[in-house]
Design an enzyme around this catalytic site. Structure first.
Site, PDB file in Angstrom:
ATOM      1  N   LYS A 203      -0.933 -11.784  -9.806  1.00 37.99           N
ATOM      2  CA  LYS A 203      -2.389 -11.628  -9.917  1.00 37.99           C
ATOM      3  C   LYS A 203      -2.773 -11.228 -11.343  1.00 37.99           C
ATOM      4  O   LYS A 203      -3.660 -11.796 -11.943  1.00 37.99           O
ATOM      5  CB  LYS A 203      -2.856 -10.566  -8.905  1.00 37.99           C
ATOM      6  CG  LYS A 203      -4.342 -10.351  -8.888  1.00 37.99           C
ATOM      7  CD  LYS A 203      -4.762  -9.393  -7.783  1.00 37.99           C
ATOM      8  CE  LYS A 203      -6.237  -9.040  -7.949  1.00 37.99           C
ATOM      9  NZ  LYS A 203      -6.727  -8.094  -6.949  1.00 37.99           N
ATOM     10  N   GLU A 209       8.396  -6.988 -13.695  1.00 42.36           N
ATOM     11  CA  GLU A 209       9.463  -7.679 -12.957  1.00 42.36           C
ATOM     12  C   GLU A 209       9.247  -9.192 -13.009  1.00 42.36           C
ATOM     13  O   GLU A 209      10.174  -9.964 -13.289  1.00 42.36           O
ATOM     14  CB  GLU A 209       9.471  -7.242 -11.483  1.00 42.36           C
ATOM     15  CG  GLU A 209       9.900  -5.812 -11.235  1.00 42.36           C
ATOM     16  CD  GLU A 209       8.732  -4.841 -11.179  1.00 42.36           C
ATOM     17  OE1 GLU A 209       7.683  -5.115 -11.837  1.00 42.36           O
ATOM     18  OE2 GLU A 209       8.864  -3.808 -10.506  1.00 42.36           O
ATOM     19  N   GLY A 263      -3.935  -8.066  -3.925  1.00 42.64           N
ATOM     20  CA  GLY A 263      -2.620  -8.722  -3.960  1.00 42.64           C
ATOM     21  C   GLY A 263      -1.994  -8.849  -2.581  1.00 42.64           C
ATOM     22  O   GLY A 263      -1.469  -9.887  -2.190  1.00 42.64           O
ATOM     23  N   ARG A 264      -2.055  -7.765  -1.794  1.00 41.35           N
ATOM     24  CA  ARG A 264      -1.395  -7.785  -0.478  1.00 41.35           C
ATOM     25  C   ARG A 264      -2.190  -8.559   0.572  1.00 41.35           C
ATOM     26  O   ARG A 264      -1.774  -8.636   1.724  1.00 41.35           O
ATOM     27  CB  ARG A 264      -1.101  -6.348  -0.026  1.00 41.35           C
ATOM     28  CG  ARG A 264      -2.312  -5.433  -0.004  1.00 41.35           C
ATOM     29  CD  ARG A 264      -1.879  -3.972   0.150  1.00 41.35           C
ATOM     30  NE  ARG A 264      -2.995  -3.032   0.036  1.00 41.35           N
ATOM     31  CZ  ARG A 264      -3.452  -2.549  -1.112  1.00 41.35           C
ATOM     32  NH1 ARG A 264      -2.916  -2.928  -2.255  1.00 41.35           N
ATOM     33  NH2 ARG A 264      -4.453  -1.679  -1.126  1.00 41.35           N
ATOM     34  N   GLU A 349       0.605   0.444   1.430  1.00 40.89           N
ATOM     35  CA  GLU A 349      -0.105   0.414   0.143  1.00 40.89           C
ATOM     36  C   GLU A 349      -1.612   0.559   0.376  1.00 40.89           C
ATOM     37  O   GLU A 349      -2.341   1.024  -0.495  1.00 40.89           O
ATOM     38  CB  GLU A 349       0.216  -0.891  -0.616  1.00 40.89           C
ATOM     39  CG  GLU A 349      -0.129  -0.820  -2.093  1.00 40.89           C
ATOM     40  CD  GLU A 349       0.479  -1.954  -2.921  1.00 40.89           C
ATOM     41  OE1 GLU A 349       1.566  -1.774  -3.485  1.00 40.89           O
ATOM     42  OE2 GLU A 349      -0.144  -3.024  -2.989  1.00 40.89           O
ATOM     43  N   HIS A 380      20.825  -2.851  18.785  1.00 45.57           N
ATOM     44  CA  HIS A 380      22.226  -2.490  18.547  1.00 45.57           C
ATOM     45  C   HIS A 380      22.373  -1.669  17.274  1.00 45.57           C
ATOM     46  O   HIS A 380      23.467  -1.564  16.725  1.00 45.57           O
ATOM     47  CB  HIS A 380      23.077  -3.762  18.493  1.00 45.57           C
ATOM     48  CG  HIS A 380      22.983  -4.529  19.791  1.00 45.57           C
ATOM     49  ND1 HIS A 380      23.811  -4.299  20.855  1.00 45.57           N
ATOM     50  CD2 HIS A 380      22.099  -5.478  20.191  1.00 45.57           C
ATOM     51  CE1 HIS A 380      23.460  -5.090  21.856  1.00 45.57           C
ATOM     52  NE2 HIS A 380      22.420  -5.809  21.483  1.00 45.57           N
ATOM     53  N   LYS A 509       5.320   3.147 -12.658  1.00 44.94           N
ATOM     54  CA  LYS A 509       5.339   2.060 -13.652  1.00 44.94           C
ATOM     55  C   LYS A 509       5.260   2.633 -15.060  1.00 44.94           C
ATOM     56  O   LYS A 509       5.996   2.223 -15.960  1.00 44.94           O
ATOM     57  CB  LYS A 509       4.131   1.135 -13.437  1.00 44.94           C
ATOM     58  CG  LYS A 509       4.256   0.170 -12.280  1.00 44.94           C
ATOM     59  CD  LYS A 509       3.072  -0.793 -12.319  1.00 44.94           C
ATOM     60  CE  LYS A 509       2.930  -1.550 -11.006  1.00 44.94           C
ATOM     61  NZ  LYS A 509       1.710  -2.358 -10.948  1.00 44.94           N
TER      62      LYS A 509
HETATM   63  O1  F6P Z   1       3.147  -2.636  -7.212  1.00 44.44           O
HETATM   64  C1  F6P Z   1       1.826  -2.766  -6.958  1.00 44.44           C
HETATM   65  C2  F6P Z   1       1.251  -4.132  -7.129  1.00 44.44           C
HETATM   66  O2  F6P Z   1       0.162  -4.016  -7.960  1.00 44.44           O
HETATM   67  C3  F6P Z   1       0.862  -4.734  -5.798  1.00 44.44           C
HETATM   68  O3  F6P Z   1      -0.335  -4.251  -5.319  1.00 44.44           O
HETATM   69  C4  F6P Z   1       0.866  -6.172  -6.115  1.00 44.44           C
HETATM   70  O4  F6P Z   1       0.881  -6.957  -4.971  1.00 44.44           O
HETATM   71  C5  F6P Z   1       2.121  -6.273  -6.945  1.00 44.44           C
HETATM   72  O5  F6P Z   1       2.141  -5.082  -7.687  1.00 44.44           O
HETATM   73  C6  F6P Z   1       2.236  -7.474  -7.825  1.00 44.44           C
HETATM   74  O6  F6P Z   1       1.188  -7.545  -8.745  1.00 44.44           O
HETATM   75  P1  F6P Z   1       0.877  -8.886  -9.510  1.00 44.44           P
HETATM   76  O7  F6P Z   1       0.542  -9.923  -8.512  1.00 44.44           O
HETATM   77  O8  F6P Z   1      -0.279  -8.562 -10.404  1.00 44.44           O
HETATM   78  O9  F6P Z   1       2.097  -9.273 -10.293  1.00 44.44           O
END
Ligand code: F6P
Length: 545
Positions: A203, A209, A263-264, A349, A380, A509
């Protein structure tokens, strides 16, 4: 006292004094209980009759929902009001699955034309990849799509692609999310670069990452096919179109969304590109239809017949009134294996907050810990604790009446029997007398039976809900996800919190960014706290690069 405080107090008094204490007795006294403690939307049935609630509990819970202005808040969300107050944003993921002609205004502008344009562009792109007219740099058709994203840019599509395996007729989809090199290395190891398409999904297009994995994927591709191949092998999904351009991905391969989609909550639009790649635009449309159908239900059904409302009220009852700290999500559906992880983000979240909408501290509790695994495997592993452990964990079962393997129908009968047996066992339990009698009936002498029986007692009275549906098809998956989204919203209104921000992810972060040079060079370790400094020193002593 405010109306809300009065309603919460009444619920607490009811829980202590006159909520059903014994579920066996409740079923014996009311044979109609399963009907009055369930709600349906077509084939989809939500049963909460095995929870320690009665008609009065439901009256008190719906009374609390009214005091919290649940319906007004719901209508404000669908109307595009900026209910995400800390980010001053509307919350309109529902527009992404709006299949009606109704406009959806954001700041006076109907966003539906933009939504449909992105969906159409995604469909064109997916058609091209799926039928081989859109190829890689060497002219070879794509056989594999690698989605690079994390959190909401990973969990939704990863969960849904797995859930819809019987509908796959497109390229294989892979998901790389972790910054741990193991993730991308293991994924790329089996792939042919000439036939691999990367989707960089973020987003913000800044998430460390995702940007790190995207750069590694780019380097891998350049190493195999050369710099000129990049354009043909990358596409992007983001709200930050300028940053995508800077990365070098063309506008015709960039699928946008908007800041009013959290995002979620984003798998319904461009973030759902891997889902559309896997199952095709028509089935993706059915997935959206399912979500939209649940929206209509949520907006129109009376509270007691409303699946998301009732799931939310029962969830609130367990968390805030009964004080159970966690909830287990147990899909008796192997293809929903990633649903618990997906719901962890959606729920935790959203509702893992310590302050209310007005900035004051949450007085009691907010959202629960969410966890789970598919059944029957969980039986199990951790079901021992669910049945006999000292903590009560409300369980949410999900199961389809029909599987996708008609030739293996006996597997599905076993799956169903196990699911229903577990909820029955949690509710009924087994008394000491029953346990002893059973042992004696098996031929054990009385003394031995008396010694062993306490270990075989199940307290029972352990709450569970069950969601039953016909089959896990794209439409039903859409209904399930939208149900849970709205359930999280309902609970947030009762907690009085903003479900749509996530400031709690920021501090870690920031500290990771600050610690990177410390880990790399060791410099500045002494300025950290004693534990962190010692851990840095130990790690650096072990490192071999
Ligand atoms: O770790 C939090 C977060 O901001 C989430 O809310 C989001 O889905 C994710 O990181 C990834 O963010 P982005 O889509 O901006 O890479």
């Amino acid at each position: 006292m405010t109306d809300k405080q009065t309603a919460k107090l009444a619920l607490r008094e009811h829980a202590a004094n006159d909520a059903p204490a014994d579920m066996r007795a409740a079923f014996a006294a009311d044979p109609d209980r399963a009907r009055t403690h369930s709600a349906r939307l077509d084939d989809m049935l939500l049963d909460w009759s095995k929870c320690r609630v009665n008609g009065q509990t439901l009256d008190l819970l719906t009374g609390l929902a009214q005091a919290c202005r649940l319906e007004t808040r719901r209508d404000a969300m669908f109307a595009g009001e900026a209910i995400n107050t800390t980010e001053n944003r509307a919350v309109l993921h529902t527009a992404l699955r709006n299949r009606s002609d109704a406009p959806v205004p954001v700041d006076g502008h109907d966003v539906m034309a933009d939504v449909r344009a992105v969906l159409a562009a995604m469909a064109d792109f997916c058609h091209g990849v799926r039928d081989g007219t859109l190829t890689g740099a060497t002219g070879a058709a794509f056989t594999d799509v690698v989605n690079i994203g994390i959190g909401g840019s990973d969990l939704g599509p990863a969960m849904a692609v797995r859930a819809l395996a019987p509908y796959h007729d497109g390229p294989r989809c892979h998901f790389v999310s972790n910054v741990d090199a193991a993730d991308i290395a293991d994924t790329l190891a089996g792939l042919d670069p000439a036939r691999t398409l990367f989707v960089v999904a973020s987003k913000t297009f800044t998430t460390i990452e995702t940007m790190t994995n995207a750069a590694t994927a780019r380097a891998w591709l350049v190493d195999k096919l050369g710099e000129a191949a990049v354009g043909a092998h990358f596409c992007a999904v983001s709200t930050a179109l300028d940053k995508v351009t800077e990365f070098g991905i063309g506008a015709e391969r960039t699928f946008g969304f908007w800041d009013w989609v959290g995002g979620r909550y984003s798998l319904w639009g461009a973030i759902g590109l891997p889902i559309m790649m896997a199952v095709g635009p028509a089935d993706f449309g059915r997935f959206l239809d399912g979500g939209h159908t649940m929206d209509i239900h949520f907006r129109s059904a009376p509270m007691r017949e409303n699946l998301p409302v009732m799931a939310g009220l029962i969830g609130y009852w367990h968390r805030a009134i009964c004080g159970y700290p966690s909830r287990a999500i147990i899909p008796y559906d192997e293809r929903l294996a990633r649903l618990p992880a997906y719901l962890q983000q959606l729920d935790m979240e959203s509702n893992g907050k310590g302050v209310r909408l007005d900035g004051s501290p949450v007085a009691g509790v907010s959202g629960p810990i969410v966890w789970g695994e598919p059944g029957t495997n969980g039986q199990h592993a951790f079901f021992q604790l669910l049945h006999q452990g000292t903590d009560v964990v409300p369980v949410e079962f999900l199961v389809a009446a029909n599987g996708h393997e008609p030739d293996l129908a006996h597997h599905h009968q076993l799956l169903l029997a196990n699911c229903l047996a577990q909820s029955e066992a949690l509710m009924k339990g087994r008394t000491l007398a029953e346990a002893t009698e059973k042992l004696i009936a098996r031929g054990m002498d009385e003394e031995e039976a008396n010694a062993l029986a306490p270990h075989k007692v199940f307290s029972g009275n352990r709450p569970s809900t069950t969601l039953v549906y016909d089959r896990l098809d794209p439409f039903t998956l859409g209904r399930i996800i939208a149900l849970y989204e709205h359930r999280v919203f309902v609970e947030a209104q009762l907690f009085g919190i903003n479900a749509f921000d996530q400031w709690g992810v920021e501090l870690g972060k920031e500290l990771a960014t600050a610690l990177l040079p410390v880990v790399e060079t060791g410099e500045g370790a002494g300025e950290r706290d004693g534990s962190t400094a010692a851990l840095v020193a130990h790690v650096r002593a072990l490192r071999k690069d």
